[in-house]
Design an enzyme around this catalytic site. Structure first.
Site, PDB file in Angstrom:
ATOM      1  CB  ILE A   1      28.773   2.184 -24.871  1.00 33.72           C
ATOM      2  CG1 ILE A   1      30.064   2.639 -25.558  1.00 33.72           C
ATOM      3  CG2 ILE A   1      29.024   1.867 -23.400  1.00 33.72           C
ATOM      4  CD1 ILE A   1      30.703   3.857 -24.952  1.00 33.72           C
ATOM      5  CB  CYS A   2      25.347  -2.393 -24.128  1.00 28.46           C
ATOM      6  SG  CYS A   2      26.330  -3.882 -24.304  1.00 28.46           S
ATOM      7  CB  ALA A   3      25.057  -3.272 -19.137  1.00 30.77           C
TER       8      ALA A   3
ATOM      9  N   GLY B   1      28.755  -5.000 -23.062  1.00 33.26           N
ATOM     10  CA  GLY B   1      29.326  -5.143 -24.387  1.00 33.26           C
ATOM     11  C   GLY B   1      28.823  -6.367 -25.139  1.00 33.26           C
TER      12      GLY B   1
ATOM     13  CB  VAL C   1      29.177   1.146 -19.613  1.00 33.38           C
ATOM     14  CG1 VAL C   1      29.168   0.398 -18.294  1.00 33.38           C
ATOM     15  CG2 VAL C   1      29.046   2.643 -19.415  1.00 33.38           C
TER      16      VAL C   1
END
Length: 99
Positions: A7-9, A11, A39
């Site tokens: 998961i990142c800011a 994707g 996220v």
């Protein structure tokens, strides 16, 4: 087969890391379904994961995402993330999951 969720800011920034992790997992003979998400999708995608890895840029949300998930949730090591070191991250996943 293990389900690994990154998961990142948004994707997007983890997409190259996902590919490197897939190569490393295949090289090790480790069966894993690895995908990256934003996220905003965390509540849904953590439900069926074996482990959730957070990009360093959102590590401040670790406690919040741990509450959503029923599996281990960890922030990706900044050095491994920056160097796109899929092998060390797969090794870490295997250690956490006792694989």
């Amino acid at each position: 087969m293990r389900k690994i969720v990154l998961i990142c800011a948004a994707g997007m920034s983890t997409s190259l890391l996902v590919e490197k992790m897939k190569v490393a997992a295949e090289k090790q003979g480790y069966e894993a379904d690895i995908a990256a998400y934003a996220v905003a999708e965390a509540n849904e995608v953590t439900k069926h994961a074996d482990i959730v890895l957070l990009g360093p840029q959102i590590r401040f949300q670790l406690a919040k995402i741990k509450e959503m998930a029923s599996c281990p949730v960890e922030a990706i090591d900044m050095t491994a993330y920056g160097m796109i070191d899929g092998e060390s991250i797969i090794n870490h996943v295997r250690k956490v999951l006792n694989d």
